[in-house]
Write a protein that holds these residues in place. Structure first.
Motif, PDB file in Angstrom:
ATOM      1  N   ALA A  40      12.060  -2.213  12.506  1.00 29.87           N
ATOM      2  CA  ALA A  40      11.666  -3.505  11.940  1.00 29.87           C
ATOM      3  C   ALA A  40      10.148  -3.541  11.835  1.00 29.87           C
ATOM      4  O   ALA A  40       9.450  -3.529  12.847  1.00 29.87           O
ATOM      5  CB  ALA A  40      12.177  -4.640  12.824  1.00 29.87           C
ATOM      6  N   GLY A  41       9.654  -3.555  10.600  1.00 28.66           N
ATOM      7  CA  GLY A  41       8.215  -3.539  10.374  1.00 28.66           C
ATOM      8  C   GLY A  41       7.687  -4.901   9.967  1.00 28.66           C
ATOM      9  O   GLY A  41       8.277  -5.574   9.124  1.00 28.66           O
ATOM     10  N   GLY A  88       2.534  -3.185   8.485  1.00 28.97           N
ATOM     11  CA  GLY A  88       3.469  -2.871   9.578  1.00 28.97           C
ATOM     12  C   GLY A  88       4.794  -2.368   9.048  1.00 28.97           C
ATOM     13  O   GLY A  88       5.419  -1.487   9.634  1.00 28.97           O
ATOM     14  N   TYR A  89       5.224  -2.934   7.914  1.00 30.65           N
ATOM     15  CA  TYR A  89       6.463  -2.488   7.279  1.00 30.65           C
ATOM     16  C   TYR A  89       6.269  -1.109   6.641  1.00 30.65           C
ATOM     17  O   TYR A  89       7.136  -0.235   6.758  1.00 30.65           O
ATOM     18  CB  TYR A  89       6.924  -3.511   6.240  1.00 30.65           C
ATOM     19  CG  TYR A  89       8.227  -3.158   5.565  1.00 30.65           C
ATOM     20  CD1 TYR A  89       9.402  -3.035   6.291  1.00 30.65           C
ATOM     21  CD2 TYR A  89       8.290  -2.951   4.194  1.00 30.65           C
ATOM     22  CE1 TYR A  89      10.605  -2.709   5.679  1.00 30.65           C
ATOM     23  CE2 TYR A  89       9.482  -2.632   3.566  1.00 30.65           C
ATOM     24  CZ  TYR A  89      10.633  -2.508   4.314  1.00 30.65           C
ATOM     25  OH  TYR A  89      11.817  -2.182   3.709  1.00 30.65           O
ATOM     26  N   THR A  90       5.130  -0.897   6.014  1.00 34.43           N
ATOM     27  CA  THR A  90       4.825   0.421   5.439  1.00 34.43           C
ATOM     28  C   THR A  90       4.806   1.475   6.546  1.00 34.43           C
ATOM     29  O   THR A  90       5.388   2.556   6.403  1.00 34.43           O
ATOM     30  CB  THR A  90       3.470   0.398   4.699  1.00 34.43           C
ATOM     31  OG1 THR A  90       3.530  -0.599   3.679  1.00 34.43           O
ATOM     32  CG2 THR A  90       3.144   1.743   4.075  1.00 34.43           C
ATOM     33  N   PHE A  91       4.169   1.154   7.658  1.00 35.30           N
ATOM     34  CA  PHE A  91       4.137   2.050   8.816  1.00 35.30           C
ATOM     35  C   PHE A  91       5.563   2.303   9.313  1.00 35.30           C
ATOM     36  O   PHE A  91       5.948   3.445   9.584  1.00 35.30           O
ATOM     37  CB  PHE A  91       3.263   1.412   9.906  1.00 35.30           C
ATOM     38  CG  PHE A  91       3.178   2.187  11.192  1.00 35.30           C
ATOM     39  CD1 PHE A  91       2.722   3.499  11.225  1.00 35.30           C
ATOM     40  CD2 PHE A  91       3.521   1.583  12.402  1.00 35.30           C
ATOM     41  CE1 PHE A  91       2.633   4.199  12.427  1.00 35.30           C
ATOM     42  CE2 PHE A  91       3.433   2.272  13.595  1.00 35.30           C
ATOM     43  CZ  PHE A  91       2.989   3.577  13.609  1.00 35.30           C
ATOM     44  N   THR A 135       7.482  -2.505  14.495  1.00 37.04           N
ATOM     45  CA  THR A 135       6.263  -1.764  14.147  1.00 37.04           C
ATOM     46  C   THR A 135       5.216  -2.651  13.487  1.00 37.04           C
ATOM     47  O   THR A 135       5.547  -3.584  12.762  1.00 37.04           O
ATOM     48  CB  THR A 135       6.567  -0.591  13.197  1.00 37.04           C
ATOM     49  OG1 THR A 135       7.068  -1.093  11.953  1.00 37.04           O
ATOM     50  CG2 THR A 135       7.563   0.380  13.800  1.00 37.04           C
ATOM     51  N   ASP A 136       3.953  -2.337  13.753  1.00 34.08           N
ATOM     52  CA  ASP A 136       2.823  -2.973  13.071  1.00 34.08           C
ATOM     53  C   ASP A 136       1.716  -1.930  12.974  1.00 34.08           C
ATOM     54  O   ASP A 136       1.709  -0.952  13.722  1.00 34.08           O
ATOM     55  CB  ASP A 136       2.348  -4.215  13.814  1.00 34.08           C
ATOM     56  CG  ASP A 136       1.625  -5.215  12.906  1.00 34.08           C
ATOM     57  OD1 ASP A 136       1.492  -4.938  11.686  1.00 34.08           O
ATOM     58  OD2 ASP A 136       1.187  -6.264  13.402  1.00 34.08           O
TER      59      ASP A 136
END
Length: 164
Positions: free
Chosen positions: A35-36, A41-44, A93-94
């Motif tokens: 879950a980004g 954070g979503y790209t990561f 994630t971030d």
């Protein structure tokens, strides 16, 4: 003035290392939700998910988490309904852990449903937290002054992080 702190190659290495750490932590699972937090954070998270798919048999479920960074008490929205991550292993994630505000409100959202395991991953941890939140997996820990700003750039042919 941009002071490059991570090059594209260094970012790729850190993502690969974090993916191995996540796989090691969740090796007893069959699927993991990544879950980004919206935008970087979503790209990561997508990059971590892609690496996990290369190195492990885990089924990876991607989820985008939208948090109003200016008003973190506003409702958090996810691209998946809660039923899709209940009783599952999840990694939030971030890109940069700055004050901890965004990450802690993201954690709060996911704690409202039962999860098997819950971990956090960031590319850069700034070590200036206002909240008691930590990253379980981090690419780089960096102590900076409060006046300094870290920006991560994820563009199609160019990725880097800089301090300004």
């Amino acid at each position: 003035m941009k002071n490059i702190i991570l090059t594209q190659q260094e970012i790729e290495h850190k993502i690969r290392r974090i993916a191995f750490q996540i796989y090691e932590t969740f090796s007893d699972e069959t699927e993991v939700v990544v879950a980004g937090i919206s935008n970087n954070g979503y790209t990561f998270g997508k990059k971590i998910a892609a690496e996990l798919e290369k190195i492990s048999p885990l089924k990876i479920i991607l989820c985008e988490v939208k948090i109003n960074k200016a008003q973190p008490l506003d409702k958090v929205h996810t691209s998946l309904p809660a039923e899709d991550y209940i009783n599952k292993a999840l990694v939030l994630t971030d890109d940069v852990l700055n004050s901890g505000t965004t990450l802690i409100y993201g954690v709060k959202h996911f704690l409202e449903v039962p999860l098997k395991k819950f971990k956090t991953a960031v590319l850069i941890d700034r070590n200036h937290k206002q909240y008691p939140v930590k990253a379980d997996f981090k690419g780089l820990s960096l102590s900076t002054s409060l006046q300094e700003h870290i920006q991560v750039i994820f563009e199609e042919n160019e990725e880097y992080a800089y301090l300004s």
